[in-house]
Design a protein around this motif. Structure first.
Motif, mmCIF file in Angstrom:
data_model
loop_
_atom_site.group_PDB
_atom_site.id
_atom_site.type_symbol
_atom_site.label_atom_id
_atom_site.label_comp_id
_atom_site.label_asym_id
_atom_site.label_seq_id
_atom_site.Cartn_x
_atom_site.Cartn_y
_atom_site.Cartn_z
ATOM 1 N N GLN A 61 0.829 -1.208 0.000
ATOM 2 C CA GLN A 61 0.000 0.000 0.000
ATOM 3 C C GLN A 61 0.863 1.258 0.000
ATOM 4 O OE1 GLN A 61 -2.782 0.370 3.216
ATOM 5 N NE2 GLN A 61 -3.522 2.344 2.497
ATOM 6 N N LEU A 62 1.895 1.263 0.819
ATOM 7 C CA LEU A 62 2.769 2.436 0.861
ATOM 8 C C LEU A 62 3.486 2.645 -0.457
ATOM 9 C CD1 LEU A 62 4.122 2.003 4.474
ATOM 10 C CD2 LEU A 62 2.596 3.813 3.649
ATOM 11 N N ARG A 63 3.871 1.552 -1.101
ATOM 12 C CA ARG A 63 4.537 1.659 -2.408
ATOM 13 C C ARG A 63 3.573 2.225 -3.448
ATOM 14 N NH1 ARG A 63 9.246 2.541 -4.941
ATOM 15 N NH2 ARG A 63 9.282 1.447 -6.896
ATOM 16 N N ARG A 64 2.322 1.760 -3.426
ATOM 17 C CA ARG A 64 1.312 2.295 -4.349
ATOM 18 C C ARG A 64 1.105 3.786 -4.118
ATOM 19 N NH1 ARG A 64 -1.275 -2.227 -3.274
ATOM 20 N NH2 ARG A 64 -2.589 -1.326 -1.657
ATOM 21 N N SER A 93 13.699 9.156 -0.263
ATOM 22 C CA SER A 93 14.622 8.608 0.731
ATOM 23 C C SER A 93 13.947 7.428 1.406
ATOM 24 C CB SER A 93 14.998 9.665 1.770
ATOM 25 O OG SER A 93 13.890 9.931 2.599
ATOM 26 N N ASP A 94 14.737 6.626 2.081
ATOM 27 C CA ASP A 94 14.183 5.463 2.760
ATOM 28 C C ASP A 94 13.126 5.856 3.787
ATOM 29 O OD1 ASP A 94 15.868 3.931 1.277
ATOM 30 O OD2 ASP A 94 17.276 3.512 2.897
ATOM 31 N N THR A 95 13.262 7.051 4.378
ATOM 32 C CA THR A 95 12.307 7.459 5.404
ATOM 33 C C THR A 95 10.911 7.650 4.834
ATOM 34 O OG1 THR A 95 12.943 9.769 5.137
ATOM 35 C CG2 THR A 95 14.039 8.520 6.890
ATOM 36 N N ASP A 96 10.773 7.903 3.523
ATOM 37 C CA ASP A 96 9.455 8.039 2.911
ATOM 38 C C ASP A 96 8.646 6.757 3.049
ATOM 39 O OD1 ASP A 96 10.081 10.594 2.182
ATOM 40 O OD2 ASP A 96 10.416 10.141 0.074
ATOM 41 N N LEU A 97 9.292 5.624 3.140
ATOM 42 C CA LEU A 97 8.615 4.352 3.319
ATOM 43 C C LEU A 97 8.723 3.848 4.755
ATOM 44 C CD1 LEU A 97 7.055 2.280 1.608
ATOM 45 C CD2 LEU A 97 9.199 1.076 1.281
ATOM 46 N N LEU A 98 9.852 4.072 5.377
ATOM 47 C CA LEU A 98 10.066 3.552 6.728
ATOM 48 C C LEU A 98 9.209 4.255 7.778
ATOM 49 C CD1 LEU A 98 13.918 3.000 6.734
ATOM 50 C CD2 LEU A 98 12.134 1.287 6.509
ATOM 51 N N ALA A 99 9.110 5.571 7.710
ATOM 52 C CA ALA A 99 8.335 6.299 8.716
ATOM 53 C C ALA A 99 6.869 5.853 8.731
ATOM 54 C CB ALA A 99 8.459 7.806 8.496
ATOM 55 N N LEU A 101 5.677 2.957 7.803
ATOM 56 C CA LEU A 101 5.642 1.580 8.307
ATOM 57 C C LEU A 101 5.773 1.554 9.826
ATOM 58 C CD1 LEU A 101 7.614 -0.641 5.773
ATOM 59 C CD2 LEU A 101 5.360 -1.108 6.713
ATOM 60 N N PHE A 102 6.703 2.338 10.356
ATOM 61 C CA PHE A 102 6.850 2.416 11.813
ATOM 62 C C PHE A 102 5.593 3.006 12.461
ATOM 63 C CE2 PHE A 102 11.546 1.806 11.578
ATOM 64 C CZ PHE A 102 11.629 0.815 12.544
ATOM 65 N N ALA A 103 4.962 3.962 11.807
ATOM 66 C CA ALA A 103 3.725 4.544 12.345
ATOM 67 C C ALA A 103 2.628 3.479 12.421
ATOM 68 C CB ALA A 103 3.274 5.721 11.482
ATOM 69 N N ARG A 104 2.515 2.632 11.396
ATOM 70 C CA ARG A 104 1.527 1.546 11.414
ATOM 71 C C ARG A 104 1.839 0.552 12.522
ATOM 72 N NH1 ARG A 104 -0.948 0.394 5.699
ATOM 73 N NH2 ARG A 104 -0.760 2.482 4.856
ATOM 74 N N LEU A 105 3.115 0.258 12.687
ATOM 75 C CA LEU A 105 3.510 -0.664 13.743
ATOM 76 C C LEU A 105 3.167 -0.086 15.109
ATOM 77 C CD1 LEU A 105 4.911 -3.266 14.642
ATOM 78 C CD2 LEU A 105 7.079 -2.022 14.527
ATOM 79 N N GLN A 106 3.468 1.187 15.308
ATOM 80 C CA GLN A 106 3.170 1.834 16.589
ATOM 81 C C GLN A 106 1.669 1.847 16.859
ATOM 82 O OE1 GLN A 106 5.769 2.722 18.676
ATOM 83 N NE2 GLN A 106 4.085 2.731 20.126
#
Length: 162
Positions: free
Chosen positions: A117-120, A128-134, A136-141
């Motif tokens: 979903q984030l890639r779409r 930057s990697d943070t565009d996808l990582l942040a 994902l971490f928010a969903r995890l939190q």
């Protein structure tokens, strides 16, 4: 050795000779060819990486294996992963095992679905990697709420640039 599966074979033999099966370790080893946008990879008990094509149809890359230090005759196989139109998400088991307040794991399907979903949503705009990582971490939190992590949570995004 210049092949990832050979490196894992050597590491496995070394761990067995030194630790005599008293410890084990998971490991994902990838050798990235930035020109060809390919990764030669081998796995030793690590979570399957998630391939993230531009269209968002994220899938787990099946790489069955066992951790290092568990079997003398362990076989590690190389897989060539095409990254010309895709990114790759590598992550530790702490991500999938993260528990919600009602004791449900985040899970492999949630990791794969969130990555897709984030890639779409971001497409080629990932700068930057943070565009996808942040996100994902928010969903995890959001999944674990006020709880804490019971294991390390490591995320790595491999995203060849045009």
């Amino acid at each position: 050795p210049d092949q990832p599966e050979e490196v894992l074979q050597r590491l496995n033999r070394l761990m067995l000779s030194i630790l005599n099966r008293s410890k084990m370790m998971s490991c994902f080893l990838g050798i990235l060819d930035v020109q060809a946008k390919r990764m030669m990879a081998a796995n030793a008990g690590q979570c399957y990486p998630v391939l993230m094509p531009l269209d968002g149809t994220a899938t787990q890359v099946s790489m069955p294996s066992q951790p290092l230090g568990t079997r003398a005759k362990a076989v590690f196989k190389r897989l060539d992963i095409d990254l010309r139109n895709a990114g790759l998400l590598l992550y530790s088991d702490g991500l999938v095992e993260a528990m919600s307040p009602n004791r449900t794991m985040f899970g492999y399907d949630s990791v794969t679905a969130a990555a897709g979903q984030l890639r779409r949503e971001t497409g080629r705009r990932i700068s930057s990697d943070t565009d996808l990582l942040a996100p994902l971490f928010a969903r995890l939190q959001a999944h674990i709420g006020a709880g804490s992590y019971s294991d390390d949570v490591t995320l790595v995004v491999v995203m060849p640039r045009d």
